[in-house]
Write a protein that holds these residues in place. Structure first.
Motif, mmCIF file in Angstrom:
data_model
loop_
_atom_site.group_PDB
_atom_site.id
_atom_site.type_symbol
_atom_site.label_atom_id
_atom_site.label_comp_id
_atom_site.label_asym_id
_atom_site.label_seq_id
_atom_site.Cartn_x
_atom_site.Cartn_y
_atom_site.Cartn_z
ATOM 1 N N ALA A 196 0.849 -1.184 0.000
ATOM 2 C CA ALA A 196 0.000 0.000 0.000
ATOM 3 C C ALA A 196 0.888 1.238 0.000
ATOM 4 O O ALA A 196 1.940 1.252 0.641
ATOM 5 C CB ALA A 196 -0.906 0.000 1.223
ATOM 6 N N GLU A 197 0.459 2.265 -0.728
ATOM 7 C CA GLU A 197 1.212 3.510 -0.818
ATOM 8 C C GLU A 197 0.249 4.686 -0.713
ATOM 9 O O GLU A 197 -0.932 4.546 -0.991
ATOM 10 C CB GLU A 197 1.941 3.630 -2.160
ATOM 11 N N GLN A 198 0.796 5.828 -0.355
ATOM 12 C CA GLN A 198 0.048 7.077 -0.368
ATOM 13 C C GLN A 198 0.949 8.138 -0.965
ATOM 14 O O GLN A 198 2.140 8.187 -0.651
ATOM 15 C CB GLN A 198 -0.393 7.478 1.031
ATOM 16 N N ARG A 199 0.387 8.978 -1.826
ATOM 17 C CA ARG A 199 1.159 10.031 -2.478
ATOM 18 C C ARG A 199 0.449 11.371 -2.324
ATOM 19 O O ARG A 199 -0.770 11.440 -2.347
ATOM 20 C CB ARG A 199 1.322 9.728 -3.970
ATOM 21 N N PHE A 200 1.244 12.417 -2.187
ATOM 22 C CA PHE A 200 0.739 13.784 -2.100
ATOM 23 C C PHE A 200 1.536 14.623 -3.091
ATOM 24 O O PHE A 200 2.767 14.514 -3.126
ATOM 25 C CB PHE A 200 0.914 14.348 -0.684
ATOM 26 N N SER A 201 0.850 15.443 -3.878
ATOM 27 C CA SER A 201 1.571 16.229 -4.875
ATOM 28 C C SER A 201 0.961 17.616 -5.032
ATOM 29 O O SER A 201 -0.232 17.826 -4.789
ATOM 30 C CB SER A 201 1.590 15.510 -6.221
ATOM 31 N N ILE A 202 1.821 18.545 -5.433
ATOM 32 C CA ILE A 202 1.401 19.899 -5.801
ATOM 33 C C ILE A 202 2.163 20.263 -7.072
ATOM 34 O O ILE A 202 3.243 19.729 -7.335
ATOM 35 C CB ILE A 202 1.659 20.947 -4.694
ATOM 36 N N GLY A 203 1.575 21.151 -7.869
ATOM 37 C CA GLY A 203 2.267 21.541 -9.086
ATOM 38 C C GLY A 203 1.567 22.663 -9.810
ATOM 39 O O GLY A 203 0.462 23.087 -9.437
ATOM 40 N N ILE A 204 2.223 23.121 -10.863
ATOM 41 C CA ILE A 204 1.654 24.135 -11.732
ATOM 42 C C ILE A 204 1.756 23.640 -13.177
ATOM 43 O O ILE A 204 2.661 22.873 -13.520
ATOM 44 C CB ILE A 204 2.328 25.518 -11.587
ATOM 45 N N GLU A 205 0.795 24.067 -14.001
ATOM 46 C CA GLU A 205 0.792 23.717 -15.421
ATOM 47 C C GLU A 205 0.633 24.980 -16.256
ATOM 48 O O GLU A 205 -0.170 25.844 -15.931
ATOM 49 C CB GLU A 205 -0.366 22.780 -15.757
#
Length: 170
Positions: A122-131
């Motif tokens: 099991a994994e958990q991911r958190f992300s932020i970004g701009i496009e």
């Protein structure tokens, strides 16, 4: 990858992890639901001779309600490596324009993987970004991602700086 930690100890520092090519064929059922079939080839050996390249088949449903800044994505993946790994992924994302050509994105994604010869992960991911969406049918993205890998058995923390180039062939 910016950094990897396991049991509080730093395992590795900055390294290029992979380059991948994706192709998705989308079927738009209505304004809020898109069904997709995707193929992915991940080049890893060119950055680390101990890694192996990988091929994936991806089935996906993305739900983006019209009156909401949130979207939901459910994916089923088959990862072809030395063994075949089946993964279920759920992502909840938030997107907001920052102007006429920039968008801000934040997301969290839960993953569950099973394979015949290994224990489930099991994994958990958190992300932020701009496009940057100022070009027709072309998106340029820059993001940061934090991953909690295999958190049910042997927790590892990974930090990634991601770059993205998306070309839409309508």
């Amino acid at each position: 990858m910016l950094q990897e930690r396991s049991n509080g100890e730093r395992i590795s520092g900055y390294q290029h992890d992979h380059l991948e090519l994706n192709h998705f064929t989308n079927y738009i059922t209505n304004e809020s639901l898109v069904l997709s079939l995707g193929l992915r080839y991940r080049f890893r050996e060119m950055f680390n001779s101990l890694s192996t390249d990988e091929f994936r088949i991806i089935e996906q449903a993305e739900i983006s309600p019209q009156a909401s800044v949130f979207s939901h994505r459910v994916r089923l993946e088959q990862r072809f490596r030395k063994i075949i790994i089946h993964r279920l992924r759920y992502e909840l994302s938030f997107s907001r324009p920052l102007g006429s050509s920039l968008d801000f994105m934040a997301a969290t994604e839960a993953l569950y993987a099973v394979a015949a010869e290994t224990k489930p992960e099991a994994e958990q991911r958190f992300s932020i970004g701009i496009e940057n969406t100022s070009f027709k049918d072309l998106e340029l993205g820059l993001g940061f991602e934090y991953r909690m890998e295999n958190y049910t058995r042997q927790l590892a923390h990974e930090f990634f700086l991601t770059t993205e180039l998306t070309l839409n062939l309508n």
